[in-house]
Design a protein around this motif. Structure first.
Motif, PDB file in Angstrom:
ATOM      1  N   VAL A   1       6.931  15.593 -35.419  1.00 63.72           N
ATOM      2  CA  VAL A   1       7.920  14.546 -35.191  1.00 63.72           C
ATOM      3  C   VAL A   1       7.693  14.010 -33.782  1.00 63.72           C
ATOM      4  CG1 VAL A   1      10.353  13.914 -35.153  1.00 63.72           C
ATOM      5  CG2 VAL A   1       9.565  15.732 -36.702  1.00 63.72           C
ATOM      6  N   ASP A   2       7.230  12.762 -33.710  1.00 59.39           N
ATOM      7  CA  ASP A   2       6.938  12.026 -32.481  1.00 59.39           C
ATOM      8  C   ASP A   2       5.656  12.510 -31.799  1.00 59.39           C
ATOM      9  OD1 ASP A   2       9.046  10.256 -32.732  1.00 59.39           O
ATOM     10  OD2 ASP A   2      10.414  11.452 -31.510  1.00 59.39           O
ATOM     11  N   SER A   3       4.937  11.551 -31.244  1.00 54.34           N
ATOM     12  CA  SER A   3       3.693  11.843 -30.515  1.00 54.34           C
ATOM     13  C   SER A   3       3.744  11.071 -29.203  1.00 54.34           C
ATOM     14  CB  SER A   3       2.464  11.432 -31.342  1.00 54.34           C
ATOM     15  OG  SER A   3       2.506  10.047 -31.660  1.00 54.34           O
ATOM     16  N   GLY A   4       4.267  11.702 -28.192  1.00 50.39           N
ATOM     17  CA  GLY A   4       4.453  11.054 -26.907  1.00 50.39           C
ATOM     18  C   GLY A   4       3.210  11.055 -26.040  1.00 50.39           C
TER      19      GLY A   4
ATOM     20  N   HIS B   1       7.890   8.497 -27.091  1.00 51.64           N
ATOM     21  CA  HIS B   1       7.856   9.070 -28.439  1.00 51.64           C
ATOM     22  C   HIS B   1       6.657   8.606 -29.266  1.00 51.64           C
ATOM     23  CE1 HIS B   1      11.912  10.941 -28.312  1.00 51.64           C
ATOM     24  NE2 HIS B   1      12.053  10.045 -27.353  1.00 51.64           N
ATOM     25  N   ILE B   2       5.984   7.519 -28.847  1.00 52.88           N
ATOM     26  CA  ILE B   2       4.882   6.990 -29.662  1.00 52.88           C
ATOM     27  C   ILE B   2       3.545   6.924 -28.941  1.00 52.88           C
ATOM     28  CG2 ILE B   2       6.517   5.597 -31.002  1.00 52.88           C
ATOM     29  CD1 ILE B   2       5.275   3.105 -29.584  1.00 52.88           C
ATOM     30  N   ALA B   3       3.513   7.089 -27.624  1.00 55.23           N
ATOM     31  CA  ALA B   3       2.329   6.740 -26.838  1.00 55.23           C
ATOM     32  C   ALA B   3       1.073   7.528 -27.204  1.00 55.23           C
ATOM     33  CB  ALA B   3       2.615   6.906 -25.344  1.00 55.23           C
ATOM     34  N   GLY B   4       1.226   8.700 -27.814  1.00 58.94           N
ATOM     35  CA  GLY B   4       0.066   9.537 -28.115  1.00 58.94           C
ATOM     36  C   GLY B   4      -0.518   9.388 -29.500  1.00 58.94           C
ATOM     37  N   LEU B   5      -0.108   8.360 -30.243  1.00 59.48           N
ATOM     38  CA  LEU B   5      -0.574   8.228 -31.624  1.00 59.48           C
ATOM     39  C   LEU B   5      -2.098   8.198 -31.722  1.00 59.48           C
ATOM     40  CD1 LEU B   5      -0.048   7.783 -34.639  1.00 59.48           C
ATOM     41  CD2 LEU B   5       0.153   5.315 -34.163  1.00 59.48           C
ATOM     42  N   ASP B   6      -2.765   7.596 -30.757  1.00 62.50           N
ATOM     43  CA  ASP B   6      -4.223   7.499 -30.790  1.00 62.50           C
ATOM     44  C   ASP B   6      -4.896   8.869 -30.862  1.00 62.50           C
ATOM     45  OD1 ASP B   6      -6.504   5.329 -30.226  1.00 62.50           O
ATOM     46  OD2 ASP B   6      -7.008   7.146 -29.112  1.00 62.50           O
ATOM     47  N   ASP B   7      -4.203   9.900 -30.409  1.00 63.29           N
ATOM     48  CA  ASP B   7      -4.808  11.230 -30.344  1.00 63.29           C
ATOM     49  C   ASP B   7      -4.880  11.949 -31.684  1.00 63.29           C
ATOM     50  OD1 ASP B   7      -5.426  11.196 -27.607  1.00 63.29           O
ATOM     51  OD2 ASP B   7      -3.360  11.677 -27.090  1.00 63.29           O
TER      52      ASP B   7
END
Length: 254
Positions: free
Chosen positions: A49-52, A79-85
């Protein structure tokens, strides 16, 4: 079900850059808080839940080798900044990651990560399947029933999630009676508690405690904690027996 708190801090994390307060300079690792995220491992699925912004480090720290889905609560950067990972899971596991979010949050993802959704694709793009979350309408991830729960972050709707007997809510300030009924009966509740002083868009410590006692879960963990709340060890001593402060790396099982 196994729950791992990947991060329990607020948008700036703890320690805060350039801050010399007692919490930010503490040597107790429980006072070091990355941006809020939680890992849920069930019999058949691994869900975040969430990818910061700290997502990559959180996954490495916990040795996470698999991921099936990311659920988003809302579109704020912490809460969303790490989606690329998610990309290593695409390449190493040959897996497309399912991403669940409301239409509003999907639109934000398309703005922030425009290259993922561009007509011209290039090698190395994150590979995701977008699924639309409608608050109040449950859905399945594998064998797991997910119940979205709408709460309010001042004027911004946030999506909490109930997975079996586990309920996770962050960035809440007000919660409707209808959403409360979805939460009732949960065994483990996670709720945000930013600080002791009044705040326009987050539960304070006393508000979070009052809410937890109204729900009556077997145990409640507080998350999305700022340096203003105080030292972990001291705040823990102020809490009722069935309410605890979460901390980064905490693992629980249901």
């Amino acid at each position: 079900m196994k729950i791992t708190f990947l991060g329990t801090g607020t948008s700036q994390g703890v320690p805060v850059i350039a801050c010399n307060c007692a919490v930010c300079t503490s040597t107790d690792k429980k006072n070091n808080r990355l941006r809020t995220s939680v890992l849920v491992e069930t019999d058949d699925k691994t869900i975040v839940v969430d990818s910061g912004p700290d997502f990559r480090y959180q996954l490495l720290r916990e040795g996470i080798k698999d991921l099936d889905a990311v659920l988003f609560t809302h579109e704020h950067k912490d809460h969303i900044a790490g989606l690329d990972d998610i990309r290593p899971f695409n390449y190493l596991l040959h897996k497309v990651i399912d991403v669940y979010a409301t239409e509003r949050v999907q639109n934000a993802l398309k703005r922030e990560f425009y290259y993922i959704f561009a007509d011209t694709k290039y090698h190395g793009l994150p590979q995701i399947n977008l699924h639309t979350v409608v608050n109040g309408e449950e859905f399945k991830i594998g064998k797991n029933t997910i119940k979205p729960i709408e709460v309010m972050h001042h004027l911004l709707p946030i999506t909490g999630y109930r997975i079996g007997d586990f309920t996770y809510i962050t960035d809440a300030k007000t919660i409707t009676p209808e959403s409360v009924e979805t939460i009732r009966g949960t065994k483990v509740l996670v709720i945000n508690a930013l600080q002791k002083e009044a705040h326009i868009s987050h539960f304070t410590l006393s508000e979070a405690i009052n809410f937890a006692q109204m729900i009556g879960a077997e145990i409640t963990y507080l998350t999305h904690i700022s340096h203003n709340l105080g030292l972990h060890e001291q705040v823990e001593q102020e809490l009722p027996a069935n309410i605890r402060l979460a901390y980064d790396g905490l693992k629980i099982e249901l």
